[in-house]
Design an enzyme around this catalytic site. Structure first.
Site, PDB file in Angstrom:
ATOM      1  CB  THR A   1       8.611   0.208  -3.372  1.00 44.95           C
ATOM      2  OG1 THR A   1       7.950   1.007  -2.388  1.00 44.95           O
ATOM      3  CG2 THR A   1       8.349  -1.261  -3.085  1.00 44.95           C
TER       4      THR A   1
ATOM      5  CB  SER B   1      -2.851   3.277   0.027  1.00 42.29           C
ATOM      6  OG  SER B   1      -1.987   2.713  -0.934  1.00 42.29           O
TER       7      SER B   1
ATOM      8  CG  ASN C   1      -1.967  -1.099   1.137  1.00 50.62           C
ATOM      9  OD1 ASN C   1      -2.938  -0.979   0.409  1.00 50.62           O
ATOM     10  ND2 ASN C   1      -1.747  -2.192   1.876  1.00 50.62           N
ATOM     11  CD  GLU C   2       4.703   1.559  -2.789  1.00 48.41           C
ATOM     12  OE1 GLU C   2       5.034   2.257  -1.808  1.00 48.41           O
ATOM     13  OE2 GLU C   2       5.490   0.791  -3.360  1.00 48.41           O
ATOM     14  N   PRO C   3       2.232   5.260  -0.866  1.00 46.95           N
ATOM     15  CG  PRO C   3       4.053   6.673  -0.470  1.00 46.95           C
ATOM     16  CD  PRO C   3       3.702   5.289  -0.966  1.00 46.95           C
TER      17      PRO C   3
END
Length: 637
Positions: free
Chosen positions: A188, A173, A169-171
């Site tokens: 990532t 999300s 869940n990347e920035p």
């Protein structure tokens, strides 16, 4: 307060402060913390089994949970812990990704856990990286529904990425997000690049459980190991809730614990500046740390700090201990000044009471341990040069072959040269064919690995000869843990420790230099340091070890903080150039290095910038202005 929180409070270092919004516990090592977490999971499994209920676990991958899984496997083998009632759901998987790819999380979980316990295959759930794109949306809904049908996750194990991601869940999300396909953040992918032998090979997408799915778990434990995670953990634990750091959503979960080691906790207010939280015990080390912090905060050198500076910044009780700023400033100035020496092996026939190293013996036997075949010159090339020039018996011990860091194109070039010189060379033919036919992350053949190792050896010898060291003083240890042909290395073994022990026994050194740079992204430095520490435990009772001092260096990835430095070796502009020249002999690592990490600068540039920055920090604190400084911290065994 629930039983898990009570247990963690008893096991680790725990203090609630007004700065922190998530319960966290600090352990001395990741090993210690991992064992505690594994035992909590085991207790939950047994509790559910006693009630004839399934235990639904959410599991993570990556380096963070490996020791947890090792302990669970040990408990299964030695204590009869059964996984027969366990149902698992993994957080994520790269997309697209075949199950049998060694970089897949399917492969990871079976290698580290599932192949070694009695879990039922039908109870293992890992996102499928081979689902057709047109079926992916419905697949994610089904994955989500399967978790809900089992009553949700009883326990969710997490790691954290440098972007603040949990799962993938990347920035950006959403806090209610569900299982879905997601595009990976560049950072990532950079962090994963070493495992994939380059960022171009890292998938751009992944399937991940959502933040909402994670937050629905009854219990969450997040593992945070190492200084690389310190900043994002501070933001997560002390910062505001924001989609730009998805882990901050855990602040609103009622039963979450972050389990940290000392490196990962180093940016928390209660660790970095404890005087802002409580009235600490003012040890000499903490006094220096506080005065360095105050000097940097006020942009003043030590000797210009005033009583008002201390009082205005929460340090009035320190003055209560020391009397006045004047007295404290002089004391701390002298303490830092005494770390500076141009004689890292000790200055002969000199008063050494205020020097970091002993004057005697005047000529010392010295081992410089280098995890990879270039860490010696990258991290302490100036000190290495000075030790040789000052007449000490210097030995270099390269702990690993470093072959995995040589690119295929570099190896191909050398094989072609060999073929040109010896047209009937069968080995050259085998190497060229192997490299030409290599696909994906296929493991190199023995011959290719030998060639790559020889390339690193020849570069190392060129550099050590340039610095005036005889070849007989250069030792290639080729520790077995490293020789897997893949990024993943074996665990430290007795054979590795025995090799280190043998060379120490042979040389009987007065000084040992070792890499304490544990920010190394692929873990080799830590295993190499652990091997040295284990060997010192074996040897410390010998008389000759009473006269052996151990100095830890950093440099390629991180540097010691000013207050941590116990020996600072200044370099002149000429020595900076000589260090750079020695690094240049490692040509296979100079351009297009395979393990760049998150820093795009070449290693020689990183090293020079860090050495200059250390010198600049010393100067800003009020000490002499040097071109560069290499820094060391003593290890006591």
């Amino acid at each position: 307060m629930n039983i898990q929180v009570i247990k963690y409070k008893e096991a680790g270092k725990f203090e609630e402060t007004r700065f922190e919004k998530i319960h966290n516990v600090i352990f001395g090592s990741s090993q210690e913390g991992s064992i505690i977490v594994a035992h909590e999971i085991a207790e939950l499994i047994k509790e559910k089994a006693a009630s004839n209920k399934p235990c639904v676990l959410g599991l993570a991958t990556g380096s963070s949970p490996v020791k947890v899984y090792e302990e669970l496997v040990r408990m299964h083998n030695e204590e009869g812990l059964s996984f027969a009632n366990v149902v698992t759901f993994n957080l994520d998987e790269y997309y697209p990704m075949d199950k049998d790819n060694i970089q897949s999380y399917f492969y990871f979980m079976h290698e580290h856990l599932f192949n070694h316990v009695d879990i039922l295959p039908e109870n293992i759930n890992i996102p499928n990286g081979t689902v057709k794109s047109e079926d992916l949306h419905q697949y994610c809904i089904a994955y989500e529904n399967k978790i809900k049908d089992l009553g949700g996750l009883d326990f969710q194990l997490l790691g954290i990425g440098r972007t603040g991601h949990i799962g993938f869940n990347e920035p950006g999300s959403h806090f209610n997000s569900a299982t879905r396909n997601i595009t990976l953040d560049y950072i990532t992918r950079v962090d994963a690049a070493s495992s994939f032998l380059g960022i171009d090979n890292v998938p751009r997408k992944a399937i991940t459980m959502g933040v909402g799915t994670v937050r629905s778990a009854k219990r969450i434990v997040l593992l945070g190991w190492g200084i690389n995670k310190a900043e994002v953990l501070r933001e997560t634990i002390e910062g505001e809730i924001t989609s730009q750091v998805p882990a901050t959503y855990l602040q609103e979960h009622h039963n979450t614990t972050f389990v940290l080691d000392e490196g990962a906790s180093s940016e928390l207010t209660r660790v970095k500046t404890p005087w802002l939280v409580t009235s600490p015990e003012w040890t000499d080390t903490l006094k220096l740390k506080a005065v360095v912090w105050l000097s940097e905060l006020t942009n003043k050198p030590f000797l210009k700090l005033t009583d008002k500076d201390y009082n205005d910044n929460g340090m009035s009780d320190l003055l209560g201990v020391e009397g006045t700023a004047y007295d404290l400033n002089i004391k701390m100035f002298n303490k830092l000044q005494h770390t500076i020496t141009g004689w890292p092996g000790g200055k002969p026939n000199a008063d050494d009471s205020n020097r970091p190293e002993r004057a005697n013996p005047a000529k010392k036997r010295i081992i410089i341990f280098s995890p990879h075949p270039d860490d010696d010159v990258i991290s302490m090339g100036g000190t290495f040069d000075r030790l040789v020039q000052q007449g000490h018996e210097v030995h270099i011990a390269y702990q690993t072959s470093g072959n995995i860091a040589v690119s295929d194109t570099e190896a191909f070039k050398f094989a072609e040269i060999t073929k040109a010189l010896h047209s009937n060379s069968e080995i050259a033919d085998d190497i060229l064919n192997s490299l030409h036919n290599k696909t994906g992350n296929e493991v190199d053949s023995i011959e290719v690995r030998q060639l790559k190792g020889l390339i690193r050896r020849s570069e190392s010898l060129a550099a050590t000869r340039y610095l005036g060291l005889d070849d007989s003083n250069v030792h290639f240890l080729d520790l077995p843990f490293y020789e897997t042909g893949t990024i993943k290395k074996n665990n430290l073994s007795q054979a590795d420790v025995d090799i280190i022990t043998e060379i120490i026994e042979k040389i009987k050194p007065h000084q040992i230099y070792a890499a304490g740079d544990l920010a190394d992204p692929h873990g080799t430095h830590k295993v190499c340091l652990d091997a040295i520490f284990a060997s010192l435990e074996v040897l410390k009772h010998h008389d000759y070890m009473n006269d052996c001092w151990v100095w830890l260096y950093r440099g390629a990835w991180h540097e010691w903080e000013s207050y941590e430095i116990e020996m600072a070796v200044p370099m002149s502009p000429d020595q900076v150039f000589r260090k750079r020249h020695a690094i240049f002999y490692h040509q296979s690592q100079k351009d297009g290095v395979m393990f760049q990490g998150d820093d795009n600068r070449e290693f020689w540039v990183r090293a020079e910038d860090r050495n200059r920055l250390t010198a600049k920090k010393y100067n800003a604190l009020g000490l002499a202005d040097y071109a560069a400084i290499e820094a060391f911290k003593r290890y006591y065994f």
